[in-house]
Design a protein around this motif. Structure first.
Motif, PDB file in Angstrom:
ATOM      1  N   ALA A 240       0.935  -1.778   0.122  1.00  0.00           N
ATOM      2  CA  ALA A 240      -0.339  -0.120  -0.046  1.00  0.00           C
ATOM      3  C   ALA A 240       0.883   1.457  -0.222  1.00  0.00           C
ATOM      4  CB  ALA A 240      -1.200   0.415   0.629  1.00  0.00           C
ATOM      5  N   ILE A 241       2.000   0.784   1.157  1.00  0.00           N
ATOM      6  CA  ILE A 241       2.576   2.531   0.583  1.00  0.00           C
ATOM      7  C   ILE A 241       3.721   2.411  -0.082  1.00  0.00           C
ATOM      8  CG2 ILE A 241       4.892   3.157   1.473  1.00  0.00           C
ATOM      9  CD1 ILE A 241       4.779   2.248   4.107  1.00  0.00           C
ATOM     10  N   ARG A 242       3.825   1.661  -1.222  1.00  0.00           N
ATOM     11  CA  ARG A 242       4.664   1.593  -2.291  1.00  0.00           C
ATOM     12  C   ARG A 242       3.665   2.084  -3.365  1.00  0.00           C
ATOM     13  NH1 ARG A 242       9.814  -0.136  -2.547  1.00  0.00           N
ATOM     14  NH2 ARG A 242       9.791  -1.522  -0.778  1.00  0.00           N
ATOM     15  N   ARG A 243       2.426   1.929  -4.224  1.00  0.00           N
ATOM     16  CA  ARG A 243       1.067   2.465  -4.452  1.00  0.00           C
ATOM     17  C   ARG A 243       0.990   3.487  -4.364  1.00  0.00           C
ATOM     18  NH1 ARG A 243      -3.133  -2.423  -3.385  1.00  0.00           N
ATOM     19  NH2 ARG A 243      -3.190  -3.816  -4.842  1.00  0.00           N
ATOM     20  N   ILE A 244       0.643   3.866  -3.066  1.00  0.00           N
ATOM     21  CA  ILE A 244       0.682   5.417  -3.105  1.00  0.00           C
ATOM     22  C   ILE A 244       1.599   6.225  -3.541  1.00  0.00           C
ATOM     23  CG2 ILE A 244       0.053   7.189  -1.323  1.00  0.00           C
ATOM     24  CD1 ILE A 244      -0.679   5.174   0.367  1.00  0.00           C
ATOM     25  N   ALA A 245       2.706   5.742  -2.861  1.00  0.00           N
ATOM     26  CA  ALA A 245       3.902   6.543  -3.399  1.00  0.00           C
ATOM     27  C   ALA A 245       3.920   6.773  -4.487  1.00  0.00           C
ATOM     28  CB  ALA A 245       5.492   5.901  -2.712  1.00  0.00           C
ATOM     29  N   ARG A 246       4.505   5.851  -5.492  1.00  0.00           N
ATOM     30  CA  ARG A 246       4.774   5.786  -6.913  1.00  0.00           C
ATOM     31  C   ARG A 246       3.522   6.421  -7.559  1.00  0.00           C
ATOM     32  NH1 ARG A 246       6.295  -0.612  -7.124  1.00  0.00           N
ATOM     33  NH2 ARG A 246       7.878  -0.785  -6.458  1.00  0.00           N
ATOM     34  N   TRP A 247       2.207   6.740  -6.686  1.00  0.00           N
ATOM     35  CA  TRP A 247       1.050   7.142  -7.669  1.00  0.00           C
ATOM     36  C   TRP A 247       1.744   8.524  -7.866  1.00  0.00           C
ATOM     37  CZ3 TRP A 247      -3.152  10.587  -5.673  1.00  0.00           C
ATOM     38  CH2 TRP A 247      -3.875  11.195  -6.854  1.00  0.00           C
ATOM     39  N   LEU A 248       2.471   9.617  -6.365  1.00  0.00           N
ATOM     40  CA  LEU A 248       2.480  10.576  -6.056  1.00  0.00           C
ATOM     41  C   LEU A 248       3.840  10.972  -6.935  1.00  0.00           C
ATOM     42  CD1 LEU A 248       1.833  11.061  -2.073  1.00  0.00           C
ATOM     43  CD2 LEU A 248       0.287  12.439  -3.646  1.00  0.00           C
ATOM     44  N   ALA A 303      11.099   5.035   6.069  1.00  0.00           N
ATOM     45  CA  ALA A 303      10.348   3.579   5.925  1.00  0.00           C
ATOM     46  C   ALA A 303      10.444   2.356   5.593  1.00  0.00           C
ATOM     47  CB  ALA A 303       8.307   4.136   6.659  1.00  0.00           C
ATOM     48  N   LEU A 304      10.987   2.625   3.852  1.00  0.00           N
ATOM     49  CA  LEU A 304      11.115   1.514   3.137  1.00  0.00           C
ATOM     50  C   LEU A 304      12.210   2.198   2.583  1.00  0.00           C
ATOM     51  CD1 LEU A 304       7.535   0.603   1.476  1.00  0.00           C
ATOM     52  CD2 LEU A 304       8.498   0.581   3.728  1.00  0.00           C
ATOM     53  N   GLY A 305      13.014   2.856   3.032  1.00  0.00           N
ATOM     54  CA  GLY A 305      14.968   2.319   2.131  1.00  0.00           C
ATOM     55  C   GLY A 305      14.584   3.162   0.757  1.00  0.00           C
ATOM     56  N   GLU A 306      13.952   3.810   0.232  1.00  0.00           N
ATOM     57  CA  GLU A 306      13.480   4.142  -0.848  1.00  0.00           C
ATOM     58  C   GLU A 306      13.880   5.845  -0.788  1.00  0.00           C
ATOM     59  OE1 GLU A 306      12.659   3.348  -3.931  1.00  0.00           O
ATOM     60  OE2 GLU A 306      11.763   1.475  -2.651  1.00  0.00           O
ATOM     61  N   ASP A 307      15.083   6.093  -1.348  1.00  0.00           N
ATOM     62  CA  ASP A 307      16.249   6.532  -1.277  1.00  0.00           C
ATOM     63  C   ASP A 307      15.211   8.053  -2.507  1.00  0.00           C
ATOM     64  OD1 ASP A 307      17.779   6.279   0.856  1.00  0.00           O
ATOM     65  OD2 ASP A 307      19.729   5.624  -0.987  1.00  0.00           O
ATOM     66  N   ALA A 308      14.982   7.427  -3.448  1.00  0.00           N
ATOM     67  CA  ALA A 308      14.263   8.288  -4.770  1.00  0.00           C
ATOM     68  C   ALA A 308      13.477   9.039  -4.035  1.00  0.00           C
ATOM     69  CB  ALA A 308      14.096   7.199  -6.124  1.00  0.00           C
ATOM     70  N   TRP A 309      12.275   8.729  -2.775  1.00  0.00           N
ATOM     71  CA  TRP A 309      11.372   9.369  -2.666  1.00  0.00           C
ATOM     72  C   TRP A 309      12.304   9.536  -1.726  1.00  0.00           C
ATOM     73  CZ3 TRP A 309       8.004   4.440  -0.330  1.00  0.00           C
ATOM     74  CH2 TRP A 309       7.567   3.729  -1.555  1.00  0.00           C
ATOM     75  N   VAL A 310      12.730   9.808  -1.147  1.00  0.00           N
ATOM     76  CA  VAL A 310      13.127  10.901   0.187  1.00  0.00           C
ATOM     77  C   VAL A 310      13.740  11.943  -0.535  1.00  0.00           C
ATOM     78  CG1 VAL A 310      15.456  11.275   1.780  1.00  0.00           C
ATOM     79  CG2 VAL A 310      13.871   9.395   1.813  1.00  0.00           C
ATOM     80  N   HIS A 311      14.362  11.630  -1.670  1.00  0.00           N
ATOM     81  CA  HIS A 311      15.413  13.277  -2.217  1.00  0.00           C
ATOM     82  C   HIS A 311      14.654  13.844  -3.423  1.00  0.00           C
ATOM     83  CE1 HIS A 311      18.180  14.868  -5.052  1.00  0.00           C
ATOM     84  NE2 HIS A 311      17.872  14.338  -6.416  1.00  0.00           N
ATOM     85  N   THR A 312      13.576  13.258  -3.688  1.00  0.00           N
ATOM     86  CA  THR A 312      12.200  13.862  -4.173  1.00  0.00           C
ATOM     87  C   THR A 312      10.983  14.690  -3.484  1.00  0.00           C
ATOM     88  OG1 THR A 312      11.767  12.713  -6.187  1.00  0.00           O
ATOM     89  CG2 THR A 312      10.022  13.977  -5.085  1.00  0.00           C
ATOM     90  N   ALA A 313      11.219  14.380  -1.430  1.00  0.00           N
ATOM     91  CA  ALA A 313      10.567  15.291  -0.596  1.00  0.00           C
ATOM     92  C   ALA A 313      11.778  16.548  -0.515  1.00  0.00           C
ATOM     93  CB  ALA A 313      10.153  14.699   0.426  1.00  0.00           C
ATOM     94  N   ALA A 314      12.825  16.172  -0.806  1.00  0.00           N
ATOM     95  CA  ALA A 314      13.943  17.217  -0.359  1.00  0.00           C
ATOM     96  C   ALA A 314      13.642  18.411  -1.140  1.00  0.00           C
ATOM     97  CB  ALA A 314      15.497  16.989  -0.027  1.00  0.00           C
ATOM     98  N   GLU A 315      13.346  17.695  -2.485  1.00  0.00           N
ATOM     99  CA  GLU A 315      14.033  18.515  -3.767  1.00  0.00           C
ATOM    100  C   GLU A 315      13.053  19.499  -4.485  1.00  0.00           C
ATOM    101  OE1 GLU A 315      16.288  19.482  -6.140  1.00  0.00           O
ATOM    102  OE2 GLU A 315      17.825  18.537  -4.304  1.00  0.00           O
ATOM    103  N   ALA A 316      11.805  18.684  -3.424  1.00  0.00           N
ATOM    104  CA  ALA A 316      10.485  19.632  -3.697  1.00  0.00           C
ATOM    105  C   ALA A 316       9.954  20.812  -2.328  1.00  0.00           C
ATOM    106  CB  ALA A 316       8.529  18.893  -3.446  1.00  0.00           C
ATOM    107  N   MET A 317      10.523  20.071  -1.364  1.00  0.00           N
ATOM    108  CA  MET A 317      11.291  21.535  -0.767  1.00  0.00           C
ATOM    109  C   MET A 317      11.619  23.017  -0.096  1.00  0.00           C
ATOM    110  SD  MET A 317       8.511  21.056   1.945  1.00  0.00           S
ATOM    111  CE  MET A 317       9.353  21.990   2.917  1.00  0.00           C
ATOM    112  N   ARG A 318      12.738  22.568  -1.418  1.00  0.00           N
ATOM    113  CA  ARG A 318      13.818  23.325  -1.432  1.00  0.00           C
ATOM    114  C   ARG A 318      12.563  24.397  -2.849  1.00  0.00           C
ATOM    115  NH1 ARG A 318      17.779  18.507  -1.643  1.00  0.00           N
ATOM    116  NH2 ARG A 318      18.337  18.725   0.437  1.00  0.00           N
ATOM    117  N   ALA A 319      12.853  23.815  -3.708  1.00  0.00           N
ATOM    118  CA  ALA A 319      11.621  24.474  -4.774  1.00  0.00           C
ATOM    119  C   ALA A 319      10.790  25.310  -4.695  1.00  0.00           C
ATOM    120  CB  ALA A 319      11.022  23.050  -6.165  1.00  0.00           C
ATOM    121  N   VAL A 320       9.859  25.020  -2.896  1.00  0.00           N
ATOM    122  CA  VAL A 320       9.568  26.349  -2.747  1.00  0.00           C
ATOM    123  C   VAL A 320       9.577  27.232  -2.359  1.00  0.00           C
ATOM    124  CG1 VAL A 320       7.870  27.125  -0.674  1.00  0.00           C
ATOM    125  CG2 VAL A 320       8.183  24.307  -1.379  1.00  0.00           C
ATOM    126  N   PHE A 321      10.830  27.627  -1.970  1.00  0.00           N
ATOM    127  CA  PHE A 321      11.474  28.821  -1.719  1.00  0.00           C
ATOM    128  C   PHE A 321      12.738  29.188  -3.959  1.00  0.00           C
ATOM    129  CE2 PHE A 321      10.928  26.273   2.442  1.00  0.00           C
ATOM    130  CZ  PHE A 321      10.423  27.733   2.541  1.00  0.00           C
TER     131      PHE A 321
END
Length: 434
Positions: A240-248, A303-321
């Protein structure tokens, strides 16, 4: 005669001033209209409870505010933000021993456990009958079972109730045939939702897939991820985590000059299009847009050790500014869709990513909020009217859109983290940020 210089309001003095004004009016109920954190005394109690860690004399006021909130406890709403679970959350935050508020917490738990069962039974009946359309009010953070799941996860926790919520959220991610809603549509993600009632959203009458943290699928992703990290797991949980994260991840809107963002909702036609259409990203807020979604993706990646999601999250926060219009639309000070919510998420992400640039941005927003404090108003942070919901400005000591939420954020920026003691309840768990 030379005019006296205007007083400089820093984070601590703003928070202290708001707390003093709340304390002066704590015995009245005119400022509060519900039991929950949104418009209830529970949010003000949360602020005073946080401050009472350093000033035990505030405990009396905390008790008075919780008593005021309990006066609305018979209301039908159950949600963490809008209903009874908000009162329960505030009592858990305020408790300093297992005996504190034990009777109230026991009563709230029993009521919410019953109401949770009713919602889940109705949802399983809907799923088994093949009827698509998961009402967001049933599954979201604000009033649905995701918020209740976070409440029951908060210590002292109820693992059985949490597991019940997790099993439902796993089922919610199963694809559904949506032909009954739109001819030829489907399969679609299981959280495909009917439109809001016309009173809430008069302009949009189509079924949607909601991406937001407050009302959309990012909220369940955050809860699923928090529980996975804590070792509370059910069959199909990681799927379920992977389905949602990949969809986002599939709905990222890439800005070549800044970075990723997300729309608020997508339609069936947009979801089923051969290629993802380009949509306007939402403003950078907790409820919708990059910050809330980035936080959920970050929790999932950890939670699942998916570095690509962590990287995207960080890039999205930096993009705000980084984007010239990154703060477009953030006219209100509050947590829900204003500067305070952005500051809290930015600070959380900065700490966990060990990113000094994001930490500096969070401090800048806090300074902006301090500069905006208006001592001539009731609580210092009046918000703009929202014609379809609230024709008058809101100037209230409440949590989600009011001054109590802003003060909690300012306290978090002015003081170093005190660490997490056994049983400690972080106040922003109510926002599914922790």
């Amino acid at each position: 005669m030379t005019a006296a210089p205007a007083r400089r309001w820093d984070a601590d003095t703003v928070a202290a001033e708001i707390a003093a004004r709340i304390s002066d009016r704590a015995t009245g109920t005119g400022d509060f209209t519900a039991a929950g954190l949104s418009m209830g005394a529970s949010g003000a109690a949360l602020l005073l409870s946080e401050l009472s860690k350093g000033d035990p004399s505030l405990r009396t006021t905390v008790h008075a505010l919780l008593a005021a909130g309990a006066g609305f406890a018979g209301a039908k709403g159950s949600g963490l933000i809008t209903g009874l679970a908000g009162l329960g959350f505030a009592t858990k935050h305020a408790a300093r021993s297992p005996r504190d508020y034990a009777a109230v917490r026991s009563q709230v738990d029993a009521t919410l456990r019953h109401r949770l069962g009713q919602v889940l039974d109705a949802e399983y009946d809907r799923m088994e009958s093949g009827v698509p359309g998961a009402d967001r009010g049933h599954f979201d953070v604000v009033s649905g079972v995701t918020g209740l799941g976070r409440y029951f996860l908060t210590g002292p926790s109820d693992p059985e109730a949490v597991h019940d919520v997790l099993r439902y959220l796993v089922a919610l991610t199963e694809p559904v045939e949506a032909g009954a809603v739109k001819a030829g549509a489907g399969p679609l993600p299981g959280w495909f939702s009917p439109p809001w009632p016309a009173a809430l959203d008069p302009g949009r009458r189509e079924w949607v897939l909601d991406l937001g943290l407050a009302h959309g699928i990012a909220g369940p992703l955050a809860l699923l991820s928090l529980c996975w990290t804590r070792g509370l797991r059910v069959p199909g949980h990681d799927t379920a985590i992977r389905r949602i994260a990949r969809w986002l991840m599939s709905w990222r809107q890439e800005d070549p000059d800044a970075g990723p963002g997300w729309p608020g909702t997508v339609s069936a036609d947009q979801e089923l299009a051969p290629t993802r259409p380009t949509l306007e990203p939402m403003r950078a807020s907790w409820c919708y847009g990059a910050p809330g979604i980035a936080r959920a993706l970050h929790l999932a990646g950890v939670a699942l050790g998916e570095d690509a999601w962590v990287h995207t999250a960080a890039e999205a926060m930096r993009a705000v500014f980084a984007h010239p219009e990154g703060l477009r639309g953030l006219d209100d000070p509050g947590l829900c869709h204003g500067l305070a919510g952005l500051a809290r998420i930015t600070g959380r992400m900065a700490d966990e990513l060990d990113d000094p640039s994001l930490s500096a941005r969070a401090d800048e927003i806090a300074e902006r909020l301090c500069a905006r404090f208006d001592p001539g108003t009731a609580f210092g942070f009046p918000t703009a009217p929202v014609p379809s919901h609230r024709p008058e400005p809101l100037d209230a000591p409440t949590f989600l859109e009011g001054a109590a939420g802003v003060a909690l954020v300012l306290l978090g920026r002015s003081r170093p983290p005190a660490g997490t003691a056994d049983g400690d309840v972080p106040w922003d768990a109510a926002l599914l940020l922790a």
